[in-house]
Design a protein around this motif. Structure first.
Motif, PDB file in Angstrom:
ATOM      1  N   HIS A 414       6.249  -7.069 -14.266  1.00  0.00           N
ATOM      2  CA  HIS A 414       6.498  -5.849 -13.483  1.00  0.00           C
ATOM      3  C   HIS A 414       5.217  -5.299 -12.857  1.00  0.00           C
ATOM      4  O   HIS A 414       5.275  -4.496 -11.926  1.00  0.00           O
ATOM      5  N   VAL A 415       4.047  -5.724 -13.354  1.00  0.00           N
ATOM      6  CA  VAL A 415       2.788  -5.302 -12.735  1.00  0.00           C
ATOM      7  C   VAL A 415       2.671  -5.916 -11.343  1.00  0.00           C
ATOM      8  O   VAL A 415       2.190  -5.275 -10.407  1.00  0.00           O
ATOM      9  N   LEU A 416       3.131  -7.147 -11.191  1.00  0.00           N
ATOM     10  CA  LEU A 416       3.134  -7.787  -9.878  1.00  0.00           C
ATOM     11  C   LEU A 416       4.079  -7.046  -8.937  1.00  0.00           C
ATOM     12  O   LEU A 416       3.756  -6.819  -7.761  1.00  0.00           O
ATOM     13  N   THR A 417       5.221  -6.625  -9.454  1.00  0.00           N
ATOM     14  CA  THR A 417       6.162  -5.842  -8.649  1.00  0.00           C
ATOM     15  C   THR A 417       5.523  -4.531  -8.208  1.00  0.00           C
ATOM     16  O   THR A 417       5.632  -4.122  -7.044  1.00  0.00           O
ATOM     17  N   ALA A 418       4.831  -3.865  -9.130  1.00  0.00           N
ATOM     18  CA  ALA A 418       4.179  -2.598  -8.805  1.00  0.00           C
ATOM     19  C   ALA A 418       3.111  -2.792  -7.738  1.00  0.00           C
ATOM     20  O   ALA A 418       2.938  -1.947  -6.848  1.00  0.00           O
ATOM     21  N   PHE A 419       2.383  -3.898  -7.823  1.00  0.00           N
ATOM     22  CA  PHE A 419       1.349  -4.171  -6.823  1.00  0.00           C
ATOM     23  C   PHE A 419       1.953  -4.294  -5.434  1.00  0.00           C
ATOM     24  O   PHE A 419       1.453  -3.708  -4.464  1.00  0.00           O
ATOM     25  N   LEU A 420       3.035  -5.039  -5.319  1.00  0.00           N
ATOM     26  CA  LEU A 420       3.676  -5.213  -4.015  1.00  0.00           C
ATOM     27  C   LEU A 420       4.245  -3.896  -3.495  1.00  0.00           C
ATOM     28  O   LEU A 420       4.079  -3.549  -2.320  1.00  0.00           O
ATOM     29  N   LEU A 421       4.897  -3.152  -4.366  1.00  0.00           N
ATOM     30  CA  LEU A 421       5.596  -1.949  -3.949  1.00  0.00           C
ATOM     31  C   LEU A 421       4.661  -0.787  -3.666  1.00  0.00           C
ATOM     32  O   LEU A 421       4.848  -0.032  -2.705  1.00  0.00           O
ATOM     33  N   HIS A 422       3.617  -0.632  -4.477  1.00  0.00           N
ATOM     34  CA  HIS A 422       2.790   0.566  -4.383  1.00  0.00           C
ATOM     35  C   HIS A 422       1.419   0.335  -3.773  1.00  0.00           C
ATOM     36  O   HIS A 422       0.745   1.299  -3.401  1.00  0.00           O
ATOM     37  N   ASP A 423       0.963  -0.916  -3.683  1.00  0.00           N
ATOM     38  CA  ASP A 423      -0.336  -1.189  -3.073  1.00  0.00           C
ATOM     39  C   ASP A 423      -0.203  -1.871  -1.718  1.00  0.00           C
ATOM     40  O   ASP A 423      -0.790  -1.434  -0.738  1.00  0.00           O
ATOM     41  N   VAL A 424       0.579  -2.941  -1.650  1.00  0.00           N
ATOM     42  CA  VAL A 424       0.837  -3.555  -0.345  1.00  0.00           C
ATOM     43  C   VAL A 424       1.752  -2.644   0.463  1.00  0.00           C
ATOM     44  O   VAL A 424       1.565  -2.439   1.652  1.00  0.00           O
ATOM     45  N   GLN A 425       2.759  -2.074  -0.198  1.00  0.00           N
ATOM     46  CA  GLN A 425       3.778  -1.230   0.424  1.00  0.00           C
ATOM     47  C   GLN A 425       4.384  -1.985   1.612  1.00  0.00           C
ATOM     48  O   GLN A 425       4.902  -3.080   1.451  1.00  0.00           O
ATOM     49  N   CYS A 426       4.307  -1.425   2.801  1.00  0.00           N
ATOM     50  CA  CYS A 426       4.860  -2.134   3.964  1.00  0.00           C
ATOM     51  C   CYS A 426       3.823  -2.146   5.083  1.00  0.00           C
ATOM     52  O   CYS A 426       4.135  -1.895   6.243  1.00  0.00           O
ATOM     53  N   HIS A 427       2.589  -2.450   4.705  1.00  0.00           N
ATOM     54  CA  HIS A 427       1.508  -2.432   5.677  1.00  0.00           C
ATOM     55  C   HIS A 427       0.935  -3.821   5.883  1.00  0.00           C
ATOM     56  O   HIS A 427       0.441  -4.454   4.957  1.00  0.00           O
ATOM     57  N   ARG A 428       0.976  -4.265   7.111  1.00  0.00           N
ATOM     58  CA  ARG A 428       0.446  -5.568   7.476  1.00  0.00           C
ATOM     59  C   ARG A 428      -1.041  -5.672   7.136  1.00  0.00           C
ATOM     60  O   ARG A 428      -1.504  -6.707   6.658  1.00  0.00           O
ATOM     61  N   HIS A 429      -1.785  -4.607   7.362  1.00  0.00           N
ATOM     62  CA  HIS A 429      -3.222  -4.666   7.094  1.00  0.00           C
ATOM     63  C   HIS A 429      -3.491  -4.933   5.615  1.00  0.00           C
ATOM     64  O   HIS A 429      -4.364  -5.731   5.270  1.00  0.00           O
ATOM     65  N   HIS A 430      -2.765  -4.266   4.736  1.00  0.00           N
ATOM     66  CA  HIS A 430      -2.940  -4.515   3.307  1.00  0.00           C
ATOM     67  C   HIS A 430      -2.693  -5.978   2.983  1.00  0.00           C
ATOM     68  O   HIS A 430      -3.442  -6.615   2.235  1.00  0.00           O
ATOM     69  N   LEU A 431      -1.633  -6.520   3.540  1.00  0.00           N
ATOM     70  CA  LEU A 431      -1.285  -7.911   3.281  1.00  0.00           C
ATOM     71  C   LEU A 431      -2.383  -8.843   3.774  1.00  0.00           C
ATOM     72  O   LEU A 431      -2.788  -9.780   3.075  1.00  0.00           O
ATOM     73  N   ASP A 432      -2.902  -8.573   4.951  1.00  0.00           N
ATOM     74  CA  ASP A 432      -3.943  -9.429   5.513  1.00  0.00           C
ATOM     75  C   ASP A 432      -5.240  -9.338   4.708  1.00  0.00           C
ATOM     76  O   ASP A 432      -5.937 -10.337   4.509  1.00  0.00           O
ATOM     77  N   VAL A 433      -5.591  -8.132   4.231  1.00  0.00           N
ATOM     78  CA  VAL A 433      -6.810  -7.962   3.440  1.00  0.00           C
ATOM     79  C   VAL A 433      -6.724  -8.748   2.143  1.00  0.00           C
ATOM     80  O   VAL A 433      -7.661  -9.441   1.736  1.00  0.00           O
ATOM     81  N   VAL A 434      -5.578  -8.670   1.473  1.00  0.00           N
ATOM     82  CA  VAL A 434      -5.421  -9.374   0.198  1.00  0.00           C
ATOM     83  C   VAL A 434      -5.427 -10.882   0.419  1.00  0.00           C
ATOM     84  O   VAL A 434      -6.019 -11.636  -0.345  1.00  0.00           O
ATOM     85  N   ARG A 435      -4.790 -11.328   1.486  1.00  0.00           N
ATOM     86  CA  ARG A 435      -4.769 -12.772   1.781  1.00  0.00           C
ATOM     87  C   ARG A 435      -6.170 -13.305   2.050  1.00  0.00           C
ATOM     88  O   ARG A 435      -6.473 -14.465   1.744  1.00  0.00           O
ATOM     89  N   ALA A 436      -7.023 -12.489   2.640  1.00  0.00           N
ATOM     90  CA  ALA A 436      -8.375 -12.938   2.998  1.00  0.00           C
ATOM     91  C   ALA A 436      -9.331 -12.905   1.815  1.00  0.00           C
ATOM     92  O   ALA A 436     -10.483 -13.318   1.949  1.00  0.00           O
ATOM     93  N   ALA A 437      -8.874 -12.412   0.667  1.00  0.00           N
ATOM     94  CA  ALA A 437      -9.755 -12.276  -0.500  1.00  0.00           C
ATOM     95  C   ALA A 437     -10.249 -13.634  -0.963  1.00  0.00           C
ATOM     96  O   ALA A 437      -9.511 -14.616  -0.963  1.00  0.00           O
ATOM     97  N   ARG A 438     -11.507 -13.677  -1.378  1.00  0.00           N
ATOM     98  CA  ARG A 438     -12.115 -14.894  -1.897  1.00  0.00           C
ATOM     99  C   ARG A 438     -12.480 -14.693  -3.361  1.00  0.00           C
ATOM    100  O   ARG A 438     -12.528 -13.561  -3.850  1.00  0.00           O
TER     101      ARG A 438
END
Length: 489
Positions: A414-438
């Motif tokens: 459920h921590v993974l669910t919380a991350f998607l729902l409350h941190d990524v939310q529905c923002h493309r920029h958040h998704l792109d920032v996390v994808r670019a993480a090294r």
């Protein structure tokens, strides 16, 4: 090759947590219950283990008795036993020493932060030495103090530049302030001994320095003052608004996180090391009318401008009156609903703004609550933050289904669910920032702290104590793709 430890020790600067498997539970209990936050006890335990061979016959066996456990060293292995005889485990002395070093690092950070908070809030009288010191100090930035030694005193400057020693500054100064002080610091790089009015410092490559014990005490006192000054320059004054505290990344027991509201955009731009979020990602109306939730991507940068650590802070809409915040929250709790997918998570409206939040799931048994109960429930609210934009998609369902596609999650999914729902939310920029993480990148969001390693991604929930999960980086990437598809980002 890095040493594999039987425990995971982590801290957030406020508290220290120790995780392990059942076989090494006595080690966890020894660290937390016998040593606790007693820096002197941790250093003494380190000194016992790092003393080295006792002579030609090899290391001598020894025994140490603590309140709840005892250590028995037979010359090869340390036997850690519960004094009641209920549990035990065997440890290589090198492994136990490394555990103590990591534990000291985290506990030292907590104690040093407590010391700094006390000094910054109380404005204690400055220390003035009564003699010329063999090293001078220069504040170069928040938490950064340069040590400029007189010729021949390089080991002293090296000691003061050792991060491990800095974490124990308040303990060292307290010990040196006692009459007839006899202090030993068994650091990994530098070793310090103070006895009979004499201080000796040993370092790498045979570096050695001997100086008067009182001079050493005053050097440590002035260095601590300089270190405090470096934080004082970066911290908001007593009369500054809560907005400045948030812009500087601060949280306090007084505000409990959810009272940190309404940071002006200019404040973010003026504070070194904080990067405002791109304008395109702000909900419409924020810059023009002041409506909607304002948020920003906060990054700690190194000297070359490289990103070392990031985090997202959400600021409540200007339409919410800070003076009415708590009453509005109590009213919101009478209409709130728990989210089925994440323990303790709830959704409601504050001043007409849709918000998500967390309560202590062990203390609050149901939402909504009757108005007469709202006062008590509000005390267990750990955080709340607004939805950044309205979406026509059921984001809770999308996050839950996307998290469910991960085939190898270790820990609480459920921590993974919380991350998607409350941190990524529905923002493309958040998704792109996390994808670019090294590998090596860390990110602190509204609900979770994310750490990306070469093979795994670890998520630790900020508001549910002890709730965390890990999954392979490939699985994490697939979860993000599925959430993007389901949330139609």
């Amino acid at each position: 090759m890095a040493m594999a430890l039987p425990v995971r020790i982590r801290g957030d600067g406020v508290r220290v947590a120790v995780e392990t498997d059942p076989a090494h539970a006595p080690l966890r209990d020894f660290l937390l219950n016998d040593l606790g936050e007693d820096v002197a006890a941790i250093i003494r335990a380190k000194g016992r283990l790092s003393a080295g061979p006792a002579g030609p016959g090899g290391p001598h066996p020894w025994q140490e008795l603590y309140r709840f456990h005892r250590l028995d060293y037979d010359g090869a292995v340390v036997h850690l036993r519960d004094v009641g005889g209920w549990s035990s485990c065997d440890l290589d002395p090198g492994v136990l020493l490394r555990c103590l070093e990591e534990y000291l690092e985290q506990v030292g950070a907590v104690r040093h932060r407590q010391m700094l908070e006390g000094v910054l809030q109380s404005g204690t009288e400055r220390f003035v030495p009564d003699r010329e010191l063999p090293v001078a100090f220069r504040v170069d930035g928040p938490g950064e103090v340069a040590c400029l030694p007189a010729p021949g005193n390089e080991p002293l400057a090296g000691l003061l530049g050792d991060a491990e020693f800095v974490l124990g500054l308040d303990w060292m100064l307290a010990e040196l302030g006692r009459p007839g002080a006899a202090v030993t610091w068994p650091g990994r790089v530098f070793r310090v001994g103070v006895a009979d009015g004499l201080a000796t410092i040993e370092g790498e490559g045979g570096a050695y320095l001997c100086l008067d014990g009182e001079t050493f005490r005053q050097v440590v006192a002035v260095f601590r003052q300089a270190h405090t000054d470096s934080h004082r320059a970066a911290a908001p004054g007593r009369d500054e608004p809560v907005a400045a505290v948030l812009a500087l990344g601060g949280t306090s027991r007084r505000t409990r996180g959810w009272a940190l509201v309404r940071t002006p955009r200019a404040t973010l731009e003026d504070v070194a090391g904080l990067t405002p979020h791109p304008d395109a990602c702000l909900p419409h109306g924020v810059l023009g009318t002041g409506s909607g939730a304002c948020w920003a991507d906060l990054a700690v940068l190194d000297g070359a401008g490289g990103r070392l650590r990031g985090g997202t802070k959400t600021f409540m809409p200007r339409g919410i009156d800070a003076d009415r915040l708590v009453p509005d929250l109590r009213d919101a709790l009478t209409r709130a609903r728990f989210l089925a997918s994440v323990p303790g998570a709830w959704a409601s409206f504050v001043a007409g703004v849709p918000v998500h939040g967390y309560v202590d799931p062990d203390a609050v048994v149901r939402l909504p609550c009757a108005p007469v109960e709202a006062e008590g429930v509000a005390q267990h609210v750990r955080v709340f933050f607004p939805e950044l934009v309205e979406s026509g998609v059921d984001l809770e369902g999308a996050a839950s289904r996307a998290a469910g596609t991960a085939g190898a999650v270790s820990g609480a999914p459920h921590v993974l669910t919380a991350f998607l729902l409350h941190d990524v939310q529905c923002h493309r920029h958040h998704l792109d920032v996390v994808r670019a993480a090294r590998p090596g990148w860390e990110h602190t969001g509204n609900a979770c702290h994310l750490r990306v390693d070469v093979r795994t991604v670890r998520l630790e929930h900020l508001w549910l104590d002890g709730h965390a999960c890990e999954l392979p980086t490939g699985e994490f990437a697939r979860v993000l793709e599925e959430y993007e598809r389901l949330a139609a980002l």
